[in-house]
Every structure is written in C-alpha cells, then in structure tokens.
Design a protein around this motif. Structure first.
Motif, mmCIF file in Angstrom:
data_model
loop_
_atom_site.group_PDB
_atom_site.id
_atom_site.type_symbol
_atom_site.label_atom_id
_atom_site.label_comp_id
_atom_site.label_asym_id
_atom_site.label_seq_id
_atom_site.Cartn_x
_atom_site.Cartn_y
_atom_site.Cartn_z
ATOM 1 N N ARG A 157 13.336 4.476 8.444
ATOM 2 C CA ARG A 157 12.990 3.358 9.325
ATOM 3 C C ARG A 157 13.787 2.104 8.994
ATOM 4 O O ARG A 157 13.854 1.698 7.835
ATOM 5 N N THR A 158 14.384 1.502 10.017
ATOM 6 C CA THR A 158 14.841 0.125 9.894
ATOM 7 C C THR A 158 13.784 -0.742 10.566
ATOM 8 O O THR A 158 13.320 -0.438 11.668
ATOM 9 N N LEU A 159 13.388 -1.812 9.901
ATOM 10 C CA LEU A 159 12.218 -2.582 10.298
ATOM 11 C C LEU A 159 12.478 -3.390 11.573
ATOM 12 O O LEU A 159 13.396 -4.211 11.612
ATOM 13 N N LYS A 160 11.614 -3.153 12.588
ATOM 14 C CA LYS A 160 11.735 -3.882 13.853
ATOM 15 C C LYS A 160 10.373 -4.308 14.401
ATOM 16 O O LYS A 160 10.261 -4.694 15.563
ATOM 17 N N ALA A 161 9.335 -4.222 13.564
ATOM 18 C CA ALA A 161 7.998 -4.648 13.966
ATOM 19 C C ALA A 161 7.246 -5.106 12.718
ATOM 20 O O ALA A 161 7.522 -4.653 11.610
ATOM 21 N N GLU A 162 6.287 -5.986 12.917
ATOM 22 C CA GLU A 162 5.636 -6.656 11.790
ATOM 23 C C GLU A 162 4.469 -5.859 11.221
ATOM 24 O O GLU A 162 3.394 -6.404 10.954
ATOM 25 N N VAL A 163 4.659 -4.572 11.057
ATOM 26 C CA VAL A 163 3.710 -3.748 10.312
ATOM 27 C C VAL A 163 4.519 -2.937 9.310
ATOM 28 O O VAL A 163 5.700 -2.652 9.525
ATOM 29 N N GLY A 164 3.891 -2.583 8.210
ATOM 30 C CA GLY A 164 4.605 -1.806 7.207
ATOM 31 C C GLY A 164 3.694 -1.470 6.041
ATOM 32 O O GLY A 164 2.584 -1.993 5.909
ATOM 33 N N CYS A 165 4.173 -0.590 5.191
ATOM 34 C CA CYS A 165 3.466 -0.234 3.964
ATOM 35 C C CYS A 165 4.485 0.324 2.993
ATOM 36 O O CYS A 165 5.656 0.531 3.333
ATOM 37 N N GLY A 166 4.038 0.565 1.767
ATOM 38 C CA GLY A 166 4.855 1.262 0.798
ATOM 39 C C GLY A 166 6.131 0.550 0.399
ATOM 40 O O GLY A 166 7.094 1.192 -0.023
ATOM 41 N N MET A 167 6.162 -0.775 0.525
ATOM 42 C CA MET A 167 7.367 -1.524 0.173
ATOM 43 C C MET A 167 7.174 -2.234 -1.163
ATOM 44 O O MET A 167 6.103 -2.776 -1.438
ATOM 45 N N SER A 208 0.846 -1.192 0.000
ATOM 46 C CA SER A 208 0.000 0.000 0.000
ATOM 47 C C SER A 208 0.882 1.244 0.000
ATOM 48 O O SER A 208 1.770 1.367 0.836
ATOM 49 N N PRO A 209 0.664 2.179 -0.929
ATOM 50 C CA PRO A 209 1.550 3.346 -1.028
ATOM 51 C C PRO A 209 1.607 4.158 0.264
ATOM 52 O O PRO A 209 0.573 4.409 0.900
ATOM 53 N N PHE A 210 2.795 4.570 0.656
ATOM 54 C CA PHE A 210 2.999 5.393 1.846
ATOM 55 C C PHE A 210 2.194 6.682 1.753
ATOM 56 O O PHE A 210 1.639 7.152 2.753
ATOM 57 N N GLN A 211 2.102 7.242 0.555
ATOM 58 C CA GLN A 211 1.327 8.470 0.377
ATOM 59 C C GLN A 211 -0.137 8.246 0.737
ATOM 60 O O GLN A 211 -0.773 9.107 1.365
ATOM 61 N N ASP A 212 -0.695 7.095 0.358
ATOM 62 C CA ASP A 212 -2.107 6.805 0.628
ATOM 63 C C ASP A 212 -2.362 6.494 2.097
ATOM 64 O O ASP A 212 -3.466 6.747 2.605
ATOM 65 N N VAL A 213 -1.355 5.942 2.786
ATOM 66 C CA VAL A 213 -1.526 5.551 4.181
ATOM 67 C C VAL A 213 -1.150 6.681 5.126
ATOM 68 O O VAL A 213 -1.857 6.940 6.108
ATOM 69 N N VAL A 214 -0.068 7.391 4.845
ATOM 70 C CA VAL A 214 0.470 8.398 5.767
ATOM 71 C C VAL A 214 0.490 9.799 5.151
ATOM 72 O O VAL A 214 0.041 10.769 5.769
ATOM 73 N N GLY A 215 1.028 9.900 3.944
ATOM 74 C CA GLY A 215 1.215 11.207 3.322
ATOM 75 C C GLY A 215 -0.054 11.996 3.143
ATOM 76 O O GLY A 215 -0.032 13.232 3.118
ATOM 77 N N CYS A 216 -1.187 11.297 3.050
ATOM 78 C CA CYS A 216 -2.465 11.981 2.806
ATOM 79 C C CYS A 216 -3.012 12.688 4.048
ATOM 80 O O CYS A 216 -3.840 13.594 3.926
ATOM 81 N N TYR A 217 -2.579 12.282 5.251
ATOM 82 C CA TYR A 217 -3.143 12.895 6.461
ATOM 83 C C TYR A 217 -2.126 13.672 7.279
ATOM 84 O O TYR A 217 -2.509 14.530 8.080
ATOM 85 N N PHE A 218 -0.832 13.387 7.121
ATOM 86 C CA PHE A 218 0.155 14.014 7.990
ATOM 87 C C PHE A 218 0.114 15.530 7.776
ATOM 88 O O PHE A 218 -0.075 16.001 6.656
ATOM 89 N N PRO A 219 0.296 16.330 8.846
ATOM 90 C CA PRO A 219 0.065 17.775 8.718
ATOM 91 C C PRO A 219 1.063 18.526 7.842
ATOM 92 O O PRO A 219 0.825 19.696 7.517
#
Length: 376
Positions: free
Chosen positions: A334-344, A316-327
């Motif tokens: 980020r270096t991955l250390k938890a089992e959630v993610g997007c935009g990869m 799922s594109p980072f823009q659609d998940v985060v970029g669209c709402y961040f102020p």
C-alpha cells in the motif's frame, strides 16, 4: 440527485431480472448484499453526505452502472459498456515506456528471497523504484547488489514486513504447489506491476497458480476487470519486438500463463462493494480459506476495507487488526492515500509527519504488511 446531495436520501438499487444478462442466482445475491449494506443508512434516513464516505463512493458507481443499463441485455448499445474504457486505454498505452525498463529487470530476478522482495517492491512502488544501480549481469550478481536496490526504496517505507513475506514464499517454493491470489486495484501501469509480480511468482516456483481477484463491473474509473487484464496482456504481446523487446516478450509469456491455467481470473461483486473484508461472503471466503496460500492486497480502497474504514491507532499491529481474521495469509502492498492506517512504526510516522503535511494521502509513503491469516 448529487446536486442536492445533502438532502437526497439513499435508496435501494433497482434490479430488472427480465433484462439483466446475468444468471438469476448472481442477480439475487447482489440484490440481497446491497440491501444488507444500505439498510442501516436507509433506515436512518441518511443522505449522500451523511452516510459513510466509503459507502457512498461505491454506491455512486453502482448507481452509475444502474443508470447506464450496464447489465441490460436488451440494449446492445449499453450492455457491458465500460464508460471508462477511453481512460483505461490511454493508461494502457502510456504504461509501455515505463514498463519496458522494469520488465527487463523482472525477468532477471533471482529465484530467492531477494527476488520476491524486489518483485513485491515493484508492485508497491512501480516507476518510483531507482533502477540506476541495477547490475548489468543480474543473473550472476551477488545478493548484496539487490539489497542495495531495496534499501534505496526504503526511504519512504513506514513499515516493512518483507522478511516475513519472503520467508513465507520460501516455504511455498519448497512445497512446489503454492496458490497465490492478487486482489487487484487499478488498470494501466499499476496492473502491469501486478502482472510482473505474478510472473516472478510463477517463474520462480513460489506459485503454481496465481489467481487475480478482479472487479465485476467498472468502478472508480480505473479499477481493473478481467477484460482489462486480458486486454493488457494482448496489447503487450502485440507490441513491436524491436521497439519494446522486454514488454513484448512479457506479453507473450503472460498469454501463455493464461492459456495454461497458471494464471486465473476471478471477478466477484464483493470487490465492488464497501463492506469490511471481515464480512467477506460465502463462497468467496471458504474458497480463499481452503485454496489460497497467500493473498496480496493492492490499492488504498482495498486497504480501507481491510480496516473496515475505521480509525485504528497507527501503531496497532497489522496482525491484530487484519491478520487475525483474513481467511488466508495476507500481504498488503500500500502507498498511503487515505487517513486510516495501522501497523506503522511510531518513529517512522513521526518522521513522515515532519517531512510532509500530507503524508497520509499523497502516495509518497508506503507499507509492506504481512499477516498470518485466521487459523485454518
């Protein structure tokens, strides 16, 4: 209480306004925010183990602050006492050897897109960067050399929006009045890499002011407060210049940035709470929306909050998940250390799975993700 975590129900935090050393407005706001955070789980009779893990992680550290009397001004032995100070200072002491070599390189970065790319890569990878091919005369070297250094760091990158980031930074450089925030994660060497990034942003003209968004109380052992940042700067400035010339010079330079207002520290309770970042409260949200031209987000807990600690499709594109709402425009390092993610990238995810069964959690793989932010 944690010995019976499966049966012990969550409760509201306790606040004593008579002994709390903060202003009544700050205390009232934090009490209200935590009540709103915990209400669904208390109403549901959730226990330490049935409530969401991210919620109980932050809650556990806030309960520790409560138990210690961290805000109790009537008790000098515990008031603003950091229970993790010994560990933080050990991390600070051990950071210098690794930082000395890196800081020699950072000061010679070109004032170009490539310079920003490398500064961001340092902040992402830290001492995993391969500096063996760094040119002896960096200031007069071709951009191809720096491209090779970046390429060497690409092996474990699962998505790379560095081009979008550097194009945005070029526009800020041309404008000459960029306001950049760094949402900080850990003290120690990681904080030093954040300071190095901020150093380059100011020195290269990308940022007029860098604001460090910091934790308001000790949490997650190593997370950085304003006092940790200032102690880091003071520690580096006081190093022996004949033994650590680059680190000492950096410390002096950083102290000057703080003294001149080119670096600003801002603590906020939001950074020690589990709420999704789309629930960022006022006045923090309006401040970042109106003032900030770019925010770097560091660390895995902060990334989980960017995603609301929810499972998204990895592609799922980072823009659609985060970029669209961040102020404001936002870049996650980020270096991955938890089992959630997007935009990869799907092919990169499959490659990572084939290389490492623990690819999501061991910090081997990373992302640079850029989003435009909500429309102002």
């Amino acid at each position: 209480e944690l010995d019976a975590a499966s049966t012990t129900k969550l409760r509201d935090l306790q606040f004593d306004k008579e002994t709390d050393g903060r202003s009544s407005d700050v205390v009232d706001r934090e009490e209200r925010e935590w009540k709103e955070i915990l209400a669904p789980y208390i109403d549901n009779d959730d226990t330490w183990l049935s409530a969401p893990w991210l919620v109980t992680e932050f809650y556990a550290y806030r309960r520790l602050i409560e138990a210690l009397g961290y805000y109790d001004k009537s008790n000098p032995a515990t008031y603003l006492y950091d229970p993790f100070l010994v560990a933080k200072r050990a991390g600070l002491d051990s950071s210098v050897n690794s930082a000395e070599n890196m800081l020699e390189k950072v000061v010679s970065l070109p004032k170009t897109k490539e310079g920003v790319a490398l500064a961001a890569a340092f902040a992402l990878w830290g001492n995993k960067m391969d500096l063996s091919i760094w040119p002896a005369d960096a200031e007069n070297s071709s951009m191809d050399v720096f491209a090779k250094i970046l390429h060497a760091a690409d092996e474990n990158m699962l998505h790379d929006d560095t081009n979008s980031l550097t194009e945005h930074c070029e526009r800020l450089r041309e404008r000459g009045d960029g306001m950049v925030d760094i949402i900080v994660d850990n003290a120690g060497f990681e904080l030093v890499t954040d300071l190095a990034l901020a150093d380059h942003l100011v020195a290269s003209g990308v940022a007029k002011v860098v604001t460090f968004q910091l934790k308001s109380h000790p949490t997650f052992v190593s997370d950085a407060l304003e006092k940790d940042l200032r102690e880091t700067v003071e520690h580096y400035a006081a190093l022996l210049s004949d033994k650590y010339p680059n680190a000492q010079a950096a410390g002096v330079r950083w102290q000057k940035y703080l003294d001149e207002g080119k670096w600003v520290c801002h603590e906020d309770n939001f950074w020690v709470q589990p709420s999704a970042m789309w629930e960022m409260p006022e006045p923090l949200r309006s401040d970042m929306k109106d003032r900030c031209d770019l925010a770097f987000v560091k660390g895995d807990a902060n990334y989980r909050r960017l995603l609301g600690d929810r499972y998204w499709d990895y592609s799922s594109p980072f823009q659609d998940v985060v970029g669209c709402y961040f102020p404001c425009p936002v870049c996650s390092l980020r270096t991955l250390k938890a089992e959630v993610g997007c935009g990869m990238d799907k092919e990169q995810v499959e490659r990572a799975k084939g290389l490492d069964d623990e690819w999501m959690v061991n910090g081997r793989f990373g992302v640079v993700q850029f989003g435009s932010g909500a429309t102002r």
